[in-house]
Design an enzyme around this catalytic site. Structure first.
Site, short mmCIF file in Angstrom:
data_model
loop_
_atom_site.label_atom_id
_atom_site.label_comp_id
_atom_site.label_asym_id
_atom_site.label_seq_id
_atom_site.Cartn_x
_atom_site.Cartn_y
_atom_site.Cartn_z
N ASP A 40 48.60 118.32 -18.23
CA ASP A 40 48.04 119.65 -18.48
C ASP A 40 46.87 119.84 -17.52
OD1 ASP A 40 49.85 119.94 -20.59
OD2 ASP A 40 48.48 118.99 -21.99
N ASP A 50 55.99 127.13 -30.12
CA ASP A 50 54.66 126.60 -30.43
C ASP A 50 54.36 126.90 -31.90
OD1 ASP A 50 54.50 125.89 -27.81
OD2 ASP A 50 53.13 127.48 -27.22
#
Length: 231
Positions: free
Chosen positions: A128, A9
């Site tokens: 998500d 990330d």
């Protein structure tokens, strides 16, 4: 055999790990430490968090990692044009999330357009989930759509679904198996899950269900040792 997929990330030019998409828990600037450690894996998940949140992007780093590692790249990819750009940087696949929802519904027109432009084999559709509903715009906006509704509407235009359980993301306490079992039974496509996976035991459980696991925090903290595939 299921895959363990390490996650990278990016935020502010660094590798970071966030808890539930909000609190920064770890950050690293030494990319040369991690690239060799990830080089034996068949797939890496690379997410540009700044792009996802609309705070600029880390496009140069995306290119650096994508040229040296086999990456599926997500974060702020909200048009076919951007997807094509990211693929041209070296990404193996791109991840669409927020772009798949329009006016509170799965956007089948966009999904079909993207599949026609780059091929479904290069598309991963992100689901998500927070409290059982799909979250978009960097997990900041909750919709009324369920993960199962997303799969039913969009399955024909992608090669894989990426399910992230936001409620357990970064906590290293495991991902709810009853939830992922429902998703596994809903699609024949590759299913990748993320959000709290932290033990070889759970990776083995997911392996038995034909589910691949994205792991971040457990790798960076050393809780899960790297071996190049699922233990």
């Amino acid at each position: 055999m299921a895959m363990l997929i390490p996650s990278i990330d990016l935020m502010g030019g660094k590798i970071v790990q966030l808890v539930q998409g909000e609190r920064k828990a770890l950050e690293f600037e030494d990319f040369e430490e991690w690239i060799p450690r990830f080089s034996s894996f068949p797939l890496i998940q690379l997410i540009d968090l700044d792009a996802a949140l609309g705070n600029g992007n880390n496009r140069d780093l995306v290119q650096t990692f994508s040229r040296r590692l086999p990456c599926q790249v997500g974060g702020g990819i909200r048009s076919v044009r951007i997807a094509e750009q990211v693929l041209s940087l070296g990404a193996k696949r791109v991840i669409f999330g927020s772009a798949l929802i329009r006016d509170g519904h799965p956007d089948t027109t966009f999904a079909e357009e993207a599949a026609r432009a780059v091929g479904p084999e290069k598309l991963v559709f992100a689901i998500d989930s927070k409290q059982g509903r799909v979250a978009i715009r960097g997990w900041r906006e909750l919709t009324a759509i369920t993960p199962l509704e997303m799969i039913a509407a969009l399955e024909r235009w992608c090669s894989a679904f990426l399910y992230t359980n936001i409620d357990t993301e970064g906590l290293m306490q495991g991902i709810p198996l009853d939830t992922v079992l429902q998703l596994r039974s809903a699609t024949m496509k590759q299913l990748i899950v993320a959000g709290g996976v932290a033990s070889s035991e759970q990776i083995d459980q997911l392996d038995g269900l034909r589910i691949d696991a994205v792991v971040g925090m457990a790798i960076y903290t050393g809780q899960l040792k790297l071996s190049g595939s699922a233990p």
